[in-house]
Design an enzyme around this catalytic site. Structure first.
Site, short mmCIF file in Angstrom:
data_model
loop_
_atom_site.label_atom_id
_atom_site.label_comp_id
_atom_site.label_asym_id
_atom_site.label_seq_id
_atom_site.Cartn_x
_atom_site.Cartn_y
_atom_site.Cartn_z
N LYS A 113 0.82 -1.05 0.08
CA LYS A 113 -0.05 0.05 -0.16
C LYS A 113 0.92 1.27 -0.10
CE LYS A 113 -4.08 2.07 2.08
NZ LYS A 113 -3.65 3.43 1.59
N ARG A 134 -7.34 12.13 -7.81
CA ARG A 134 -8.65 11.63 -7.26
C ARG A 134 -9.81 12.50 -7.14
NH1 ARG A 134 -9.13 7.59 -2.49
NH2 ARG A 134 -8.72 9.56 -1.15
N LYS A 308 -3.96 -1.86 7.25
CA LYS A 308 -3.04 -0.58 7.58
C LYS A 308 -2.22 -0.83 8.87
CE LYS A 308 -4.27 3.41 6.81
NZ LYS A 308 -5.25 4.50 6.36
N CYS A 402 23.84 21.82 35.48
CA CYS A 402 23.22 20.34 35.53
C CYS A 402 21.93 20.55 36.22
CB CYS A 402 24.02 19.32 36.42
SG CYS A 402 23.09 17.74 36.43
S1 IVH Z 1 -6.48 -0.22 -4.88
C1 IVH Z 1 -11.03 0.37 -6.02
N1 IVH Z 1 -3.99 -0.68 -4.60
O1 IVH Z 1 -4.85 3.56 -1.03
C2 IVH Z 1 -9.47 0.20 -5.29
N2 IVH Z 1 -4.93 1.20 -3.64
O2 IVH Z 1 -7.14 3.59 1.02
C3 IVH Z 1 -8.64 1.26 -5.24
N3 IVH Z 1 -3.00 2.87 -2.66
O3 IVH Z 1 -7.12 5.53 -3.02
C4 IVH Z 1 -7.46 1.53 -4.74
N4 IVH Z 1 -1.47 1.46 -2.86
O4 IVH Z 1 -4.66 6.00 -3.42
C5 IVH Z 1 -5.18 0.34 -4.37
N5 IVH Z 1 -1.74 -1.14 -4.21
C6 IVH Z 1 -2.85 -0.31 -4.17
C7 IVH Z 1 -2.46 0.86 -3.32
C8 IVH Z 1 -3.81 1.69 -3.18
C9 IVH Z 1 -2.11 2.51 -2.48
C10 IVH Z 1 -3.99 4.05 -2.32
C11 IVH Z 1 -5.00 4.55 -3.31
C12 IVH Z 1 -6.22 4.25 -2.75
C13 IVH Z 1 -5.97 4.20 -1.27
C14 IVH Z 1 -7.21 3.54 -0.57
#
Ligand code: IVH
Length: 666
Positions: A113, A134, A308, A402
């Protein structure tokens, strides 16, 4: 009650959303946001009739802020539900299986992530035609010119590609780029970025594309918007890779929840070694047909979840800066904080390292500061949030005396460290005692900081030798609160055992300035006994590799000091006779370097490393071409991966044990 709380939560969360997404000026940490969000989700679940139309649970992100052309996403850019910890990952898998009405393990793809900002890239005829942020998930801002300077965003794609499709992914700032860019900003008198994520998301929305280019951002794809490339998420990433995107290959196919949990541990273990920040692992059902069967809610897909990690940074109030006296007399500034949850623990104090660090960061009581706790590293202060500084906040002035014994402080040559030179300073003595009894030193279980404080207040412990006379207070100790016969007896036997700790641990425990565990080991190996060390002169010490002039001088003068000599004599009189180290007991690993990784179940890592040294080898912390082999236990992560990449031989714990001479580990 619930109604007013819900209203407050909606307003507060919307405000933080705006601060985070539109202004890049977050006031609270991700975990604080998540906690508020969860509270709202729970309240809405129990009072659905009170749910507000503008609730953030019904949307993602914040509306565009203006300044850029807007673009409505062909496919909404959804967010993901969060899962914290193993149980919630398992609960996600159960929800998926219940929905699919299957008992069989589901195939998932576990991805990193990325901690950055998401964008959507539209390609037509293989050429990049548009890049959008976004925004609120439905409408984003067009930032095509800015995106052109981002590493990993191809202008033209390789091979045969669909006529028109969208690639989605995250824009991040690599850790190394964050360091360089910040150094340049500081040199130019600009304010340093707080973290790579803010630098990346702010970078996307610069009016001047040259400003974006200066931030040296990087793009990693994670999926598609409009369009179709393959039947599974893993195949999509492979296709994107073939087209010229930097799709990460450190993804894992996991079948069922157990494999997901193991992968989560591995990703977290390897987190620090990645060149960019991640804040978790994203789990996606791999098969696209199964994904469409599961569908989505207004907020996010039911087929994916963001696992997370505990946030590594948080904002809090700096109440004051106090001064702590260490065992060598060094006086360090310490930030006294409004306690805050960060890196998985509650943090109320954080180090400011030294006066130079304090001066550079210029944090002041009353400031809102950023606290960081990454992995097992002690919490530290990243810096103040200048916009929130109260007008009356005063610069911190280092003390001249000190804070404990009031003797004048001196500054070392580099003017970095303040030092109390009074060897009788009670704070120094206490810190020395804590170090002496601690793990890695004399390792006296049950004699931690609090217990030492208690015994010192009772006058039973005044110096290290008095630890070994504690048995004369046995009955009084048994009468103390929270002690009792059993714990007293445990403590006294731990003290008894400590009398024969190996010489290197004893030398480390003495707390000689500049002598850490490694130097203590070298000294013990070469000089063999306390007597040998008492006789060692500067020239003998400097001859030891890795010991420089400053350390040699510190060691020589420590052993020459009459007070220290008297202490050693007294310890000996108390029966403290450190065990001399034997030379290597074998040469099984002569010339070889081993790396241990993952959880070892049959012996401690320390014991294993000591054993390697005793068998003539070296044990290292990271894998390289020079590594002879890696011993990997459960949960091994990036080191195992690296070994596999480099073709380094990997052994299980049992295979390693089988190599050892009989009785080595008994
Ligand atoms: S998939 C519908 N894959 O995390 C699915 N998101 O908390 C869309 N993100 O908005 C997201 N790494 O900005 C996906 N490997 C990953 C990701 C990822 C970071 C972010 C992304 C998303 C947010 C969601």
């Amino acid at each position: 009650m619930s109604e007013s709380r819900m209203k407050w939560l909606v307003a507060e969360l919307n405000r933080h959303n705006r601060l985070y997404h539109t202004e890049d000026q977050p006031e609270i940490s991700d975990s604080e946001y998540d906690a508020l969000f969860r509270e709202l989700v729970e309240l809405e679940a129990s009072h659905p009739e009170l749910r507000q139309a503008d609730s953030p649970t019904q949307r993602v992100g914040a509306a565009p802020s203006g300044g850029f052309k807007e673009h409505r996403h062909a496919v909404p850019m959804l967010s993901l539900d969060n899962a914290f910890g193993e149980e919630e990952v398992r609960a996600f898998d159960e929800r998926v299986r219940r929905s699919l009405e299957t008992e069989e393990p589901v195939e998932y793809l576990a991805e990193l992530k990325f901690d950055g900002a998401s964008i959507s890239l539209t390609y037509e005829g293989g050429r990049l035609v548009r890049a959008t942020t976004r925004g609120d998930g439905t409408t984003g801002e067009v930032v095509t010119a800015n995106v052109k300077s981002i590493r990993g965003v191809p202008q033209t794609l390789l091979g045969a590609v669909p006529d028109s499709f969208e690639v989605r992914g995250e824009v991040v700032m690599l850790k190394a780029d964050f360091e360089t860019v910040n150094a340049l900003r500081i040199a130019a008198g600009e304010q340093a970025f707080v973290n790579p994520r803010n630098a990346a998301s702010g970078g996307l929305r610069q009016i001047n594309p040259n400003e974006t280019a200066k931030r040296q951002l990087t793009f990693f794809p994670y999926g598609l918007g409009k369009g179709r490339l393959a039947d599974s998420q893993s195949a999509i990433l492979e296709r994107l890779h073939a087209m010229g995107f930097e799709a990460r290959t450190d993804v894992a196919i996991c079948r069922g929840a157990d494999e997901l949990v193991a992968q989560l541990l591995a990703v977290e273990a390897g987190r620090a070694t990645l060149p960019f920040g991640i804040d978790g692992m994203v789990v996606k059902v791999n098969d696209l047909l199964t994904q469409s069967q599961l569908g989505s809610t207004a907020r996010g897909p039911r087929w994916a979840v963001a696992c997370k990690f505990a946030a590594e940074q948080a904002f809090t109030l700096l109440r004051e800066v106090s001064w702590s006296v260490g065992r060598t007399g060094v006086v360090t500034p310490v930030a006294e904080l409004e306690p805050v949850f960060v890196g998985g623990v509650m943090v109320g104090r954080a180090t400011l390292h030294n006066i130079e660090d304090l001066r550079r960061k210029d944090v002041r009581p009353g400031d809102t500061v950023i606290v960081q706790r990454a992995g097992d590293v002690i919490p530290e202060i990243v810096g103040p949030v200048l916009d929130k500084r109260p007008s009356e906040a005063m610069e911190v002035v280092p003390p001249a005396n000190c804070p404990v014994c009031d003797s004048p402080l001196t500054q070392d040559e580099g003017f970095v460290a303040l030092r109390c030179m009074n060897p009788a300073c009670p704070a120094q003595i206490h810190a020395k005692l804590i170090h002496f009894a601690s793990r890695g030193a004399m390792d006296i279980e049950g004699l931690g900081e609090k217990q030492l404080q208690r015994f010192a207040e009772l006058g039973w412990i005044t110096d290290v030798a008095s630890i070994f006379k504690l048995s004369t207070h046995r009955e009084e100790m048994e009468a103390l609160d929270r002690m009792g016969q059993q714990s007293v007896s445990n403590l006294l036997s731990a003290i008894e055992e400590a009398k024969t700790r190996p010489l290197d641990r004893f030398v480390f425990a003495l707390g000689i300035s500049q002598v850490g565990e490694k130097t203590a080991k070298d000294l013990a190996k070469i000089f063999r006994s306390v007597e040998g060390l008492l006789q060692a002169r500067y020239d003998d010490l400097i001859a030891v590799s890795d010991i420089g002039p400053r350390t040699a001088r510190e060691i020589e003068s420590w052993f020459e000091d009459p007070a220290n000599r008297a202490m050693l004599t007294e310890l000996e009189a108390c029966g403290v006779t450190p065990a001399e180290l034997d030379g290597p007991v074998g040469d099984l690993f002569a010339g070889q370097t081993l790396v241990f990784t993952g959880k070892l179940t049959q012996f401690s890592r320390e014991a294993a490393e000591e054993l390697v040294v005793n068998l003539g080898g070296k044990s290292a912390g990271s894998v390289s071409k020079a590594t002879s082999f890696v011993v990997a236990g459960p949960g091994a992560g990036s080191k195992l991966l690296k070994a596999e990449q480099l073709g380094v031989r990997v052994l299980t714990e049992d295979e390693f044990l089988a190599m050892l001479p009989d009785g080595m580990l008994s």
